[in-house]
Design a protein around this motif. Structure first.
Motif, PDB file in Angstrom:
ATOM      1  N   ASN A 184       0.838  -1.198   0.000  1.00 35.89           N
ATOM      2  CA  ASN A 184       0.000   0.000   0.000  1.00 35.89           C
ATOM      3  C   ASN A 184       0.873   1.247   0.000  1.00 35.89           C
ATOM      4  OD1 ASN A 184      -3.053  -0.876   0.655  1.00 35.89           O
ATOM      5  ND2 ASN A 184      -1.653  -2.237   1.744  1.00 35.89           N
ATOM      6  N   GLU A 192      -7.332   6.567   4.721  1.00 35.29           N
ATOM      7  CA  GLU A 192      -8.551   5.793   4.512  1.00 35.29           C
ATOM      8  C   GLU A 192      -8.340   4.294   4.474  1.00 35.29           C
ATOM      9  OE1 GLU A 192      -6.708   6.723   0.538  1.00 35.29           O
ATOM     10  OE2 GLU A 192      -7.227   7.872   2.341  1.00 35.29           O
ATOM     11  N   GLY A 193      -7.099   3.810   4.292  1.00 39.83           N
ATOM     12  CA  GLY A 193      -6.897   2.373   4.134  1.00 39.83           C
ATOM     13  C   GLY A 193      -6.569   1.622   5.399  1.00 39.83           C
ATOM     14  N   ALA A 195      -8.473   0.566   7.940  1.00 42.06           N
ATOM     15  CA  ALA A 195      -9.392  -0.541   8.254  1.00 42.06           C
ATOM     16  C   ALA A 195      -9.114  -1.748   7.366  1.00 42.06           C
ATOM     17  CB  ALA A 195     -10.834  -0.075   8.091  1.00 42.06           C
ATOM     18  N   LYS A 196      -8.860  -1.495   6.088  1.00 40.06           N
ATOM     19  CA  LYS A 196      -8.569  -2.598   5.173  1.00 40.06           C
ATOM     20  C   LYS A 196      -7.243  -3.267   5.533  1.00 40.06           C
ATOM     21  CE  LYS A 196      -8.202  -3.695   0.256  1.00 40.06           C
ATOM     22  NZ  LYS A 196      -6.934  -4.418   0.393  1.00 40.06           N
ATOM     23  N   SER A 198      -6.034  -3.629   8.538  1.00 44.27           N
ATOM     24  CA  SER A 198      -6.288  -4.505   9.686  1.00 44.27           C
ATOM     25  C   SER A 198      -6.869  -5.842   9.241  1.00 44.27           C
ATOM     26  CB  SER A 198      -7.252  -3.817  10.660  1.00 44.27           C
ATOM     27  OG  SER A 198      -6.692  -2.629  11.169  1.00 44.27           O
ATOM     28  N   VAL A 199      -7.810  -5.789   8.315  1.00 44.20           N
ATOM     29  CA  VAL A 199      -8.416  -7.025   7.817  1.00 44.20           C
ATOM     30  C   VAL A 199      -7.376  -7.880   7.088  1.00 44.20           C
ATOM     31  CG1 VAL A 199     -10.172  -7.964   6.286  1.00 44.20           C
ATOM     32  CG2 VAL A 199     -10.685  -5.961   7.679  1.00 44.20           C
ATOM     33  N   ASP A 200      -6.553  -7.248   6.252  1.00 43.26           N
ATOM     34  CA  ASP A 200      -5.530  -7.996   5.513  1.00 43.26           C
ATOM     35  C   ASP A 200      -4.488  -8.596   6.443  1.00 43.26           C
ATOM     36  OD1 ASP A 200      -6.881  -7.271   3.244  1.00 43.26           O
ATOM     37  OD2 ASP A 200      -5.524  -5.633   2.708  1.00 43.26           O
TER      38      ASP A 200
END
Length: 384
Positions: A184, A192-193, A195-196, A198-200
Motif C-alpha cells: 500500500n 482511509e486504508g 481498516a482494510k 487490519s483485515v488484511d
C-alpha cells in the motif's frame, strides 16, 4: 542421645548403626500396632519398611490426580507421545516420569503487541518502522488478540519460548504487517486504508499460523497508531490538513449544488408551465378571434352597412375606454360644461375599470330645456 551405652563408649568410635536401625524399626512397629515396642527380629524390620514403601507409593500415585476446569482441556503425554485429551472434572494420569499433562485454557484471549515504544528507552523500536510501496517510512503500532482452538496442535506443533506462544504470534504479525504495508501507498496507510490493512493483516497472520498447524486462532487485529517518523511529522501534518481542507471545500460545494440545483429545476419547471399556459391562452384567443371573425364575416355578407357601423362603434368604444380625452358634439348654445379634470388625471394615472375611465359630462341645471343639446360621442358617418 537416648542410647544407654553412648556415654560408656567414650571416644573410641561412632555409634553402632545396626542398633540405631533396630530401635527405629521397633518404634515404627509400635506405631503401627506391632507389639510392646521391644526390638524385634529382621522380619519385623522388613515389615515396617514395606509399610513405608506402600505409603510412599500411595503418595506418588496421588500426584497423578488433576482437575480440569470447564474452559480448559488437559493434554496427556506418555513418555513424550500424545495419549489423550481430557475434559473438565477430576482426572488421573500415571505419575511422573511415565505421564505428564498440560492444562490448556481455550477461552482465554491472549494479546501480543508489536511496535510499541519502550518508555524507559524513549526510542522507536525497529519492528515498528516499515516501508510502504512508494518508498516512504511509517511507524506502525498494532495489537493482535488470539486464542487456542486445538490444544493438541498447540502443545506439539509450537516451539515457543513462552507458554502462550507470544513469540510465534509476534513473528507472524511482524511478517504480515510488513507485507501488507509494503503493498500500500503511504496515503492509504495513514488515512482511509487503515481498516482494510487490519483485515488484511488478520487474514495473513491466520494463514501463517494455519500453515504451521499451531492451533491458534486470531480473533482481532487493532492498528492503534500509524504515523510518519518524527523527522518529517510536520510535513505530513501539513499534507493532512490540506486533505481535510479539500474535503471541507468539496462538502461545501456539494451543499451549494444540492441547494441551487433544485431551485433551478423548480424555476425551470415553473417557466415551462407558464409558457405552456401562455401558449394555450394564445391558441385559445386566436381560435376565438378566428371563430368571431367568421361569424362577423357571415353577418357582413348579409348586411354590410349595419355590420360596418357596428364594427366602428365597437372599435371606438375600445379606444375611448382607455383614453382620458373628452369629445363633445355641441352644435349650438352656450351651455356651461363642468369637466372634472382632477378625476380625469387620476383616471389616466391609475385606470381601474371601464366605468371609472369614462369622463362625466354635466349639463348645468339652470339651462332651459329648449337650449339643451345632446352631448354624445359623434362618430364620422359612413365609417370615416
Amino acid at each position: 542421645m537416648s542410647d544407654p551405652q553412648w556415654g560408656k563408649r567414650g571416644n573410641d568410635g561412632p555409634p553402632d548403626l545396626d542398633e540405631i536401625f533396630r530401635k527405629l524399626n521397633a518404634r515404627l512397629v509400635g506405631l503401627f500396632g506391632g507389639g510392646s515396642g521391644k526390638p524385634q527380629g529382621p522380619a519385623s524390620w522388613v515389615g515396617g519398611a514395606g509399610i513405608i514403601a506402600a505409603i510412599l507409593v500411595l503418595l506418588w500415585g496421588a500426584t497423578g490426580f488433576y482437575v480440569v476446569d470447564a474452559k480448559e482441556r488437559g493434554v496427556v503425554v506418555r513418555f513424550g507421545k500424545f495419549k489423550e485429551i481430557t475434559s473438565e472434572g477430576l482426572n488421573w494420569h500415571l505419575p511422573y516420569p511415565f505421564e505428564e499433562v498440560d492444562i490448556i485454557n481455550l477461552t482465554q484471549v491472549r494479546s501480543v503487541e508489536i511496535g510499541y515504544r519502550d518508555n524507559s528507552k524513549n526510542k522507536v523500536p525497529e519492528e515498528a518502522l516499515m516501508v510502504t510501496e512508494d518508498q516512504n517510512i511509517v511507524d506502525v503500532q498494532l495489537a493482535i488478540q488470539y486464542d487456542i482452538t486445538d490444544p493438541k496442535a498447540f502443545v506439539f506443533n509450537n516451539v515457543a519460548l513462552s507458554d502462550d506462544a507470544e513469540d510465534i504470534v509476534k513473528q507472524a504479525g511482524e511478517a504480515a504487517i510488513r507485507e501488507v504495508v509494503g503493498r500500500n501507498k503511504i496515503d492509504a496507510v495513514l488515512n482511509e486504508g487503515r481498516a482494510k490493512i487490519s483485515v488484511d493483516v488478520k487474514a495473513t497472520v491466520q494463514s501463517i499460523l494455519d500453515s504451521y498447524g499451531t492451533g491458534i486462532r486470531v480473533s482481532q487485529v487493532s492498528i492503534n497508531q500509524v504515523q510518519p517518523p518524527e523527522a518529517v511529522q510536520a510535513a505530513f501534518d501539513d499534507a493532512s490538513r490540506a486533505v481535510q481542507d479539500k474535503d471541507k471545500s468539496k462538502s461545501e460545494g456539494e451543499a451549494y449544488f444540492n441547494d441551487k440545483v433544485p431551485q433551478a429545476k423548480g424555476l425551470a419547471s415553473r417557466l415551462l408551465a407558464e409558457a405552456e399556459g401562455y401558449r394555450q391562452s394564445i391558441l385559445a384567443n386566436a381560435e376565438g378571434e378566428a371563430s368571431r371573425f367568421k361569424q362577423v364575416l357571415v353577418a357582413y355578407n348579409q348586411a354590410p352597412g349595419v355590420t360596418r357601423q357596428r364594427m366602428y362603434f365597437d372599435t371606438m368604444q375600445k379606444i375611448f375606454a382607455n383614453s382620458s380625452k373628452v369629445y363633445v358634439d355641441q352644435k349650438g348654445g352656450n351651455n356651461l360644461l363642468y369637466l372634472p379634470l382632477d378625476k380625469l388625471i387620476q383616471q389616466s394615472g391609475t385606470p381601474s375599470s371601464q366605468e371609472t375611465q369614462k369622463p362625466a359630462v354635466v349639463t348645468p341645471p339652470a339651462a332651459s330645456a329648449d337650449s339643451n343639446r345632446d352631448i354624445s360621442i359623434s362618430p364620422n358617418r359612413e365609417g370615416r
